[in-house]
Design a protein around this motif. Sequence first.
Motif, PDB file in Angstrom:
ATOM      1  N   LYS A 207      -6.924  11.328  -4.094  1.00 54.18           N
ATOM      2  CA  LYS A 207      -6.082  10.439  -3.300  1.00 54.18           C
ATOM      3  C   LYS A 207      -6.949   9.431  -2.570  1.00 54.18           C
ATOM      4  O   LYS A 207      -7.982   9.784  -2.012  1.00 54.18           O
TER       5      LYS A 207
ATOM      6  N   GLY B 238       3.385   2.281  -9.688  1.00 56.80           N
ATOM      7  CA  GLY B 238       3.069   1.750  -8.365  1.00 56.80           C
ATOM      8  C   GLY B 238       2.154   2.649  -7.558  1.00 56.80           C
ATOM      9  O   GLY B 238       1.761   2.298  -6.451  1.00 56.80           O
ATOM     10  N   GLU B 239       1.819   3.812  -8.115  1.00 52.31           N
ATOM     11  CA  GLU B 239       0.935   4.725  -7.390  1.00 52.31           C
ATOM     12  C   GLU B 239      -0.424   4.832  -8.094  1.00 52.31           C
ATOM     13  O   GLU B 239      -0.545   4.549  -9.279  1.00 52.31           O
ATOM     14  N   PHE B 240      -1.408   5.231  -7.311  1.00 53.18           N
ATOM     15  CA  PHE B 240      -2.790   5.243  -7.784  1.00 53.18           C
ATOM     16  C   PHE B 240      -3.480   6.550  -7.416  1.00 53.18           C
ATOM     17  O   PHE B 240      -3.244   7.103  -6.345  1.00 53.18           O
ATOM     18  N   TYR B 241      -4.326   6.998  -8.295  1.00 55.35           N
ATOM     19  CA  TYR B 241      -5.307   8.019  -7.929  1.00 55.35           C
ATOM     20  C   TYR B 241      -6.534   7.288  -7.388  1.00 55.35           C
ATOM     21  O   TYR B 241      -6.706   6.091  -7.616  1.00 55.35           O
TER      22      TYR B 241
ATOM     23  N   ILE C  13       6.394  -3.479 -11.309  1.00 57.15           N
ATOM     24  CA  ILE C  13       7.212  -2.296 -11.611  1.00 57.15           C
ATOM     25  C   ILE C  13       8.545  -2.722 -12.203  1.00 57.15           C
ATOM     26  O   ILE C  13       9.270  -3.508 -11.610  1.00 57.15           O
TER      27      ILE C  13
ATOM     28  N   VAL D 199      -7.522   3.938 -16.786  1.00 58.78           N
ATOM     29  CA  VAL D 199      -8.400   2.798 -16.554  1.00 58.78           C
ATOM     30  C   VAL D 199      -8.629   2.580 -15.061  1.00 58.78           C
ATOM     31  O   VAL D 199      -7.848   3.034 -14.223  1.00 58.78           O
TER      32      VAL D 199
ATOM     33  N   SER E 168      -0.775   8.153  -4.924  1.00 60.69           N
ATOM     34  CA  SER E 168      -0.029   7.604  -3.800  1.00 60.69           C
ATOM     35  C   SER E 168      -0.181   6.093  -3.818  1.00 60.69           C
ATOM     36  O   SER E 168      -0.978   5.547  -4.575  1.00 60.69           O
TER      37      SER E 168
ATOM     38  N   VAL F  40     -10.002   3.040  -7.850  1.00 62.18           N
ATOM     39  CA  VAL F  40      -8.660   3.599  -8.018  1.00 62.18           C
ATOM     40  C   VAL F  40      -8.221   3.557  -9.484  1.00 62.18           C
ATOM     41  O   VAL F  40      -8.747   2.788 -10.281  1.00 62.18           O
ATOM     42  N   VAL F  41      -7.268   4.406  -9.791  1.00 63.27           N
ATOM     43  CA  VAL F  41      -6.781   4.585 -11.162  1.00 63.27           C
ATOM     44  C   VAL F  41      -5.260   4.513 -11.128  1.00 63.27           C
ATOM     45  O   VAL F  41      -4.618   5.388 -10.553  1.00 63.27           O
ATOM     46  N   PRO F  42      -4.668   3.467 -11.722  1.00 65.74           N
ATOM     47  CA  PRO F  42      -3.207   3.389 -11.701  1.00 65.74           C
ATOM     48  C   PRO F  42      -2.572   4.538 -12.475  1.00 65.74           C
ATOM     49  O   PRO F  42      -3.062   4.920 -13.540  1.00 65.74           O
ATOM     50  N   SER F  43      -1.514   5.082 -11.937  1.00 69.26           N
ATOM     51  CA  SER F  43      -0.797   6.170 -12.603  1.00 69.26           C
ATOM     52  C   SER F  43       0.337   5.592 -13.443  1.00 69.26           C
ATOM     53  O   SER F  43       1.145   4.826 -12.941  1.00 69.26           O
TER      54      SER F  43
END
Lengths: 584, 584
Positions: B170, B188-191, A582, A180, A566, B180-183
Amino acid sequence: MLRTHTCGELRLDHVNQEVTLSGWVQRVRNKGGLVWVDLRDRYGITQLIFEEGSTDKALLEKAAELGREFVVQATGTVIERTSKNDKIPTGSIEIKATDLQVLNAAKVPPFIIEDDTDGGEELRMKYRYLDLRRNVVREKLHLRHRMMQETRKYMDAEHFMEVETPVLIKSTPEGARDFVVPSRVNPGEFYALPQSPQTFKQLLMVSGFDRYFQIVKCFRDEDLRADRQPEFTQIDCEMAFVEQEDILSTFEGLTKHLFANVKGVELEEVKRMTYADAMKYYGNDKPDLRFDMKFVELNELAQGKGFGIFDNAELVVGICAKGAAEYTRKQLDAITDWVKRPQIGAKGMVYAKYNADGTIKSTVDKFYSQEDLQAWASAFEAEPGDLMLILSGDANKVRKQLSELRLKMGEDLGLRDRNVFKPLWVVDFPLLEWDEETERYHAMHHPFTSPKKEDIPLLDSDPGAVRANAYDLVINGVEIGGGSIRIHDRATQQLMFKHLGFTDEEAQKQFGFLMEAFEYGAPPHGGIAFGFDRLCAIFGGSDSIRDYIAFPKNNSGRDVMIDSPSSIAPEQLGELSIQLNIKK
Amino acid sequence: MLRTHTCGELRLDHVNQEVTLSGWVQRVRNKGGLVWVDLRDRYGITQLIFEEGSTDKALLEKAAELGREFVVQATGTVIERTSKNDKIPTGSIEIKATDLQVLNAAKVPPFIIEDDTDGGEELRMKYRYLDLRRNVVREKLHLRHRMMQETRKYMDAEHFMEVETPVLIKSTPEGARDFVVPSRVNPGEFYALPQSPQTFKQLLMVSGFDRYFQIVKCFRDEDLRADRQPEFTQIDCEMAFVEQEDILSTFEGLTKHLFANVKGVELEEVKRMTYADAMKYYGNDKPDLRFDMKFVELNELAQGKGFGIFDNAELVVGICAKGAAEYTRKQLDAITDWVKRPQIGAKGMVYAKYNADGTIKSTVDKFYSQEDLQAWASAFEAEPGDLMLILSGDANKVRKQLSELRLKMGEDLGLRDRNVFKPLWVVDFPLLEWDEETERYHAMHHPFTSPKKEDIPLLDSDPGAVRANAYDLVINGVEIGGGSIRIHDRATQQLMFKHLGFTDEEAQKQFGFLMEAFEYGAPPHGGIAFGFDRLCAIFGGSDSIRDYIAFPKNNSGRDVMIDSPSSIAPEQLGELSIQLNIKK
């Protein structure tokens, strides 16, 4: 251009021409006042020569000092080689260099850039741009390029229109987990990345586009395995006013076109098999037909003779491995151990060797007479020299186990040649499958697949028995594509959602636009999607799709080269109206 | 197939054949015992005829009761029409129907499905699948299809490899805002979704791919305007071992190929103009060259004559509208009002009419003699019958204002013919531009663009004067594509980041992988990207790119058809380790 020719095109015809080449230093040899440099680019390798006496001294020294992977531009005259190299197309000539410019120096690469490299998987992923320099890797991507061009050529000639469907779409709970994208402009709301352009391509049929295709990225936030990627590519297609047979013949055509034009292989007629037969004879909805070794059910012959394991089994079923009677006791024990591994899960295995002298030796001789075993052999159509392998237990489980064993035996016996291609349409899939975990039926293909008309009455009485107008293309045991004839009227679509456990409200909220579209004149339609990464892998003879993706992600969904995903700035989160949460 | 022919293919040759057609009911006429049905599909329209007496009575009634947009299948015999319709290719025949099946009924559509519709924008967006049924809309998408096929044909023939770069990449703070796309797997990291595949295509050059292209979706989370979409499509290209001239000629080739093969237009030579000249003569880095009307600067001639407004202006500059001296006082007042609107922002406008009798009449006659005005006319190369329009003020602002006025006058005078195409390369763009808001220099193109070698010394002394190896392709005042020769060595790239205000640490964190790649043998390279949506719009003669996108989003980034973006389940947020944080 910083070159007059590529490193792959000079031949004897070019002798005496002055040329300029640019490329990477593959190798430098220095011997007896001669320096040879192999210069490489995408198109090939050309040898440069520098010679004490006739080459300027400074130039000779410069050449001798070149390192691997330096980027250079060299000018010189094409000359005929005294000792030719007939392994490469440019092997009859070399360049007597008169100038050499270093365009960029290079550090020593972390692994050897040759077809055989010393770099491990992790290192090659981190330096993927160096791994892609290797011919064997780049050729895989070049195969993919050709597959794309030939696919479009065929589809265009068949009047399919390439239409780009949106990437920012709507999240739906059906199917796999969505990726998403938080919307900044619409706080608290999210786009989803498409798992497939399914609803859009159906709407294009409602729009009268008649024939649609797209080579398109799709996304699934699933737990990853070696042959799955969070983003993958589909050849996605849809046609209006068709029946199943039209789709099968059109895409059989595409498959043959690709084999003929990319691999130079004339593909044989694509066989057909029902899902029921695939499960019965191969224990698998994607049987590898490069070899036969069909399942033979032995309940009638093997039960009631006092062998408790068989007597208590729901199914006794085996395969006959041609010519494998030579397997030693040790080899057979190893196979038994193999089927008993937790991944396979069989409790044991019975085997029966058909000896050259016509006798049969089995592990259960004390329960079965020679006559009994001869009856088995007849059922297997076995001959002297063959080996019969038999499993038993719960029907569904034992079929799965035997399917694995069959594939292993095929592999062991060299029957799974990567240069042989056996395509198959599997048809008549079940519409629904029972999910133990959620205790409800799920759509086996997806909720838009139409049931076979004659099976609709079963929807209430025996939902699991309803067959769908759904089909898969399988090549060599790999599912390459799948599709269906879709539902195209509101009433049936609503009925389908009801059977999948949707309330009317949920169905309306998530797919109301599609059901409404069906009320404005939707034509009968159907389609298919091919897993493009996997199709390329099959063409290239690989098991892993990752080799056919320029910048793949690892098993944790990370791109270790660019270090993604990241963290992002707190202000960015604020703009998107989200914050981190988190759990420890 | 549910048809033997399409609705566009039957001709007199087919007379007496029995055929089956499927399609949508466009129109039903019922007169004197005859019923005519126009049946439509993507390929055309064919007339069905049902006749009292010779047609079965039930069939005749069924035909008479068909509604608009019903989906039907009709079988019958092709006959020659008595009164032919030479406006459509099938107009010489009709089908004497013997069978008719309603495949799907249709509710009355919310707007008329004809070339001219009564549906407003919002309604047509909500029912986009019905809007796409209109020929004029579908033809735009078909143009796009052809543009894609021809682009790939050209690129493939020029040895460009189509490579799919990742969509999950990134996030970087440079450039526009990222989606952005939450992983889920990496809490806590995003694409980020790519704004362009810039770094990947450069890495492919480091990999020796030599020539890369892709028709690819890109994403920018920007505030939207009529001609911007959050997701858009680029023709993205990169070449190694090239200089600027090689890129210009290759993509001039592509542009000509598309015009020749999609529009049947032989495009003229693409002119070249420096950025400095474009700004001086057109006040605009994307001048519309379908008409001349160049800027003429009048400081020398117009200042020092006592007209305070001109005397105090940094720049006095005008255009000459050929043959526009006939404009009435009222029309001229309207133009003055137009330039004074806040969107344009001019304080006023001076005009001077060159009358047929050779005299010149201006709004500032009391400050300027006939001789003065004749000198202006000479500067403008004006002739009797022409109209001179002059603005003054701050140089940058007044150029922008006059550019708008020039385009308006071109429009008013009918000089912007949609069927005339004037392509232009604008070259020598500045490397950096000053940003008032952040008080630092930004990369005008992007941080990977190389400065001209001879200008590098200016980087410290006069950064704004440094020119880049950057170029834009402009057609008819629209920027179609832009690119540059890239930096290909670590030292220059680091220098560039320094000048853009990055600390070494920031540069390393965000683009370390690229700079490291440059140390392993990066070839000189450069590339270009074409805005594909806009290119299609130019070809189709439209101002809006939205018409050329199958499922566009509105100005709030919403897809009103599927109602996206939308809220997602709390469990989904939890899995992604995020929660909502909506400010009131």
